[in-house]
Write a protein that holds these residues in place. Structure first.
Motif, mmCIF file in Angstrom:
data_model
loop_
_atom_site.group_PDB
_atom_site.id
_atom_site.type_symbol
_atom_site.label_atom_id
_atom_site.label_comp_id
_atom_site.label_asym_id
_atom_site.label_seq_id
_atom_site.Cartn_x
_atom_site.Cartn_y
_atom_site.Cartn_z
ATOM 1 N N ASP A 1 0.818 -1.209 0.000
ATOM 2 C CA ASP A 1 0.000 0.000 0.000
ATOM 3 C C ASP A 1 0.855 1.263 0.000
ATOM 4 N N SER A 2 2.068 1.170 0.507
ATOM 5 C CA SER A 2 2.945 2.351 0.450
ATOM 6 C C SER A 2 3.769 2.340 -0.833
ATOM 7 N N LYS A 3 3.399 1.457 -1.737
ATOM 8 C CA LYS A 3 3.999 1.377 -3.080
ATOM 9 C C LYS A 3 5.505 1.086 -3.069
ATOM 10 N N LEU A 4 5.964 0.401 -2.029
ATOM 11 C CA LEU A 4 7.372 -0.014 -2.011
ATOM 12 C C LEU A 4 7.597 -1.219 -2.911
ATOM 13 N N GLY A 5 6.514 -1.911 -3.219
ATOM 14 C CA GLY A 5 6.670 -3.061 -4.104
ATOM 15 C C GLY A 5 5.341 -3.396 -4.733
ATOM 16 N N GLU A 6 5.375 -3.845 -5.995
ATOM 17 C CA GLU A 6 4.122 -4.213 -6.647
ATOM 18 C C GLU A 6 3.635 -5.555 -6.112
ATOM 19 N N ASN A 7 4.579 -6.482 -5.921
ATOM 20 C CA ASN A 7 4.232 -7.810 -5.406
ATOM 21 C C ASN A 7 5.106 -8.144 -4.207
ATOM 22 N N VAL A 8 4.493 -8.556 -3.133
ATOM 23 C CA VAL A 8 5.244 -8.955 -1.940
ATOM 24 C C VAL A 8 4.822 -10.376 -1.571
ATOM 25 N N LEU A 9 5.808 -11.206 -1.287
ATOM 26 C CA LEU A 9 5.552 -12.617 -0.979
ATOM 27 C C LEU A 9 5.497 -12.851 0.526
ATOM 28 N N ILE A 10 4.556 -13.682 0.956
ATOM 29 C CA ILE A 10 4.553 -14.126 2.347
ATOM 30 C C ILE A 10 4.534 -15.652 2.385
ATOM 31 N N ALA A 11 5.095 -16.209 3.440
ATOM 32 C CA ALA A 11 5.100 -17.673 3.577
ATOM 33 C C ALA A 11 5.237 -18.054 5.043
ATOM 34 N N THR A 12 4.629 -19.180 5.385
ATOM 35 C CA THR A 12 4.833 -19.745 6.718
ATOM 36 C C THR A 12 4.604 -21.254 6.654
ATOM 37 N N SER A 13 5.029 -21.946 7.692
ATOM 38 C CA SER A 13 4.933 -23.407 7.690
ATOM 39 C C SER A 13 4.983 -23.946 9.111
ATOM 40 N N SER A 14 4.541 -25.181 9.253
ATOM 41 C CA SER A 14 4.827 -25.947 10.465
ATOM 42 C C SER A 14 4.788 -27.418 10.084
ATOM 43 N N HIS A 15 5.434 -28.249 10.872
ATOM 44 C CA HIS A 15 5.480 -29.681 10.592
ATOM 45 C C HIS A 15 5.349 -30.392 11.926
ATOM 46 N N ASN A 16 4.457 -31.356 11.989
ATOM 47 C CA ASN A 16 4.198 -32.015 13.260
ATOM 48 C C ASN A 16 5.468 -32.618 13.864
ATOM 49 N N GLY A 17 6.271 -33.270 13.032
ATOM 50 C CA GLY A 17 7.481 -33.919 13.548
ATOM 51 C C GLY A 17 8.521 -32.929 14.029
ATOM 52 N N SER A 18 8.765 -31.870 13.246
ATOM 53 C CA SER A 18 9.791 -30.893 13.643
ATOM 54 C C SER A 18 9.317 -30.042 14.822
ATOM 55 N N ALA A 19 8.015 -29.755 14.884
ATOM 56 C CA ALA A 19 7.494 -28.930 15.983
ATOM 57 C C ALA A 19 7.518 -29.691 17.301
ATOM 58 N N GLU A 20 7.099 -30.963 17.266
ATOM 59 C CA GLU A 20 7.123 -31.754 18.510
ATOM 60 C C GLU A 20 8.551 -31.851 19.036
ATOM 61 N N LYS A 21 9.497 -32.077 18.137
ATOM 62 C CA LYS A 21 10.919 -32.179 18.511
ATOM 63 C C LYS A 21 11.410 -30.866 19.125
ATOM 64 N N THR A 22 10.959 -29.740 18.574
ATOM 65 C CA THR A 22 11.406 -28.424 19.033
ATOM 66 C C THR A 22 10.763 -28.044 20.365
ATOM 67 N N TYR A 23 9.471 -28.319 20.498
ATOM 68 C CA TYR A 23 8.736 -27.799 21.657
ATOM 69 C C TYR A 23 8.543 -28.828 22.767
ATOM 70 N N ARG A 24 8.519 -30.119 22.412
ATOM 71 C CA ARG A 24 8.214 -31.135 23.418
ATOM 72 C C ARG A 24 9.208 -32.288 23.295
ATOM 73 N N TYR A 25 8.792 -33.431 22.783
ATOM 74 C CA TYR A 25 9.677 -34.583 22.622
ATOM 75 C C TYR A 25 9.590 -35.071 21.185
#
Lengths: 334, 334
Positions: free
Chosen positions: A124-148
């Motif tokens: 909206d401030s015209k710094l870019g015509e197209n801006v990319l966003i991305a996010t992810s999670s994975h049950n195996g990697s998240a459990e390993k990171t946060y719990r067991y």
């Protein structure tokens, strides 16, 4: 674009050029299975570790979002991405393969809407015509990171949520399309004193409450304005807490409210405890199911309020409570 | 405000209302000791754990920055903060105590300039009159997160860097002041294939090279334009690599170039291996020493290029290389 009230932003010309999702097998078997762009039938997603599997999910979603927006990588001005792993390594390692100026963010499971707000500000401030966003999670990697590690086969209480295996990416653009990003409310860090990492819905519900309430105040509106209000991953427990908190203020969140963590799985048939969670939860539901409902015209205007629990395992073991945050964005059918 | 070239932004009206720093005892004993706003004489900073000590450092810097800007907390429209701990818990837990709409970010040791760029975009697009930024690192909490608890007394090679114990915060504002934020170049994720976590200078130097070079291209300028060019925490090894990379392109980084990790410690007298590193390194040097040189008029225009290594310990053990990023900002004496 202008700021509104205490925590909100009103956008002028911001559009969703594309949104794309990639998920794991359990999500593919769920009620929204047909709506995801790519379903991997193996939790490893063709890779040799959970971390690489998660990178593959994010890369798949990004490449698909770029293709669907009918642009080239070089047409993207900036990228915002984040994830749940320590030092957000999924986003950082995936972005090696793209030549886009990059801002790493961390909002736990609120990352999808945090990135959507920041991308919308840049567009909206015209710094870019197209801006990319991305996010992810994975049950195996998240459990390993946060719990067991899941390989340990540890048991969980019913109040726990199940981290969604998936990724979503979107191209936010100045160019008009069927879906406009019109408003946003930026969350504050809220700590209601909850300290059970196996009940993150209860820890995050007060943050969702504060953000949705502030949204209604800032824009002087009521929940009726929206065809749907969706929280990110409050689960069956957190959703009930949110409804109670709103009700105490005389605000009914009822027939037009749901939680992405309850939409993505069939809680009666799938082994997901009190519902889905993780960065990918709000992200994959928004950029598949909710996007489709907007495109079909069934929804004209929705509010997505992604919720994040801002803990790490060490600080919980140090007997700290769990602060949370929630960011809300309004998407409208043009 | 407008975008310039491939990766850069030209700001119209963005000012540094205040900058404040808090550091630990080793930094207080270093060459810049007199320039920090607060020096704790104990590594615990009056707390009972490294994590709480780091929170205290950040909180001290934020409260001081607000006070120095002569504003109230309620005058701050948005905040951006990030740090090195898993899930950026320092920032998240500190922001519980502030009622400011908050964006969590992660750029490893490039966080100071990443937050400065994002805050400048928000200020220049008039979304907020005052935007707060903050970052921190703590030697004890960082070693525990990335390597081994310092209590183990593990040995290190000379190529290692020493994580700065400190925090910095600044108020970025529409209101004119002596120091203007005029330009920025947003980094891309660069992976040069380095894989030694005990030599992060070499891993990050290619990212600094790419960002500084792109900055010079985007603004069609040369290093001579600046009274000083400062990288974040390349150390003696990484700084030499950067100079070599630039020299191969015919660009001399010489008398006006230095690294914040070499400025903050006396490498001959202090036990810091090849120099300082950590989010607080570029942040505390910029918002004390460099700010003071701008205020005194000794510098009219400087380029600060903060560098971040985007690894985590697990992914390095999985034999991945170490991607890096560098974000650069121009600060000018009005």
């Amino acid at each position: 674009m202008k700021s509104v009230g205490k925590q909100s932003i009103d956008f002028d010309n911001v559009y969703l050029a594309s949104g794309s999702t990639a998920v794991g097998p359990l999500e593919g078997d769920g009620p929204l299975g047909q709506e995801f762009d790519k379903v991997f039938d193996d939790l490893y997603c063709g890779e040799t570790s959970w971390e690489k599997a998660e990178q593959n999910l994010m890369k798949t979603a990004i490449n698909s979002a770029i293709k669907k927006a009918n642009i080239n990588e070089s047409d993207i001005s900036f990228a915002f991405a984040g994830d749940l792993l320590n030092q957000t390594v999924t986003s950082n390692y995936v972005m090696r393969d793209f030549k886009t100026p990059f801002f790493g963010i961390y909002g736990a499971c609120s990352t999808s809407m945090e990135s959507l707000i920041l991308a919308s500000v840049f567009v909206d401030s015209k710094l870019g015509e197209n801006v990319l966003i991305a996010t992810s999670s994975h049950n195996g990697s998240a459990e390993k990171t946060y719990r067991y590690p899941t390989e340990y086969g540890g048991q969980k209480p019913q109040s726990a949520t199940f981290t969604v295996t998936g990724a979503a990416s979107a191209i936010i653009s100045q160019k008009t399309s069927e879906i406009r990003i019109t408003k946003a409310t930026v969350g504050r860090v809220i700590d209601a004193g909850e300290n059970n990492p196996n009940d993150m819905g209860s820890a995050m519900a007060p943050a969702a409450y504060e953000t949705i309430k502030q949204h209604l105040i800032d824009f002087n509106t009521t929940p009726d304005e929206y065809d749907g209000i969706f929280t990110g991953d409050l689960s069956s427990i957190g959703s009930a807490v949110l409804k109670d908190l709103m009700k105490a203020d005389g605000i009914l969140l009822d027939k037009n409210y749901n939680d992405c963590g309850l939409l993505i799985y069939d809680l009666k048939k799938q082994p997901v405890f009190s519902g889905g969670s993780g960065c990918a939860c709000a992200a994959t539901v928004t950029f598949s199911h909710l996007k489709n409902k907007l495109l079909s015209g069934e929804y004209k205007k929705i509010l997505v309020c992604a919720t994040g629990a801002l803990l790490n395992p060490i600080i919980v073991m140090q007997k700290e409570s769990i602060p949370s945050i929630a960011h809300a964005v309004v998407l409208e059918r043009v």
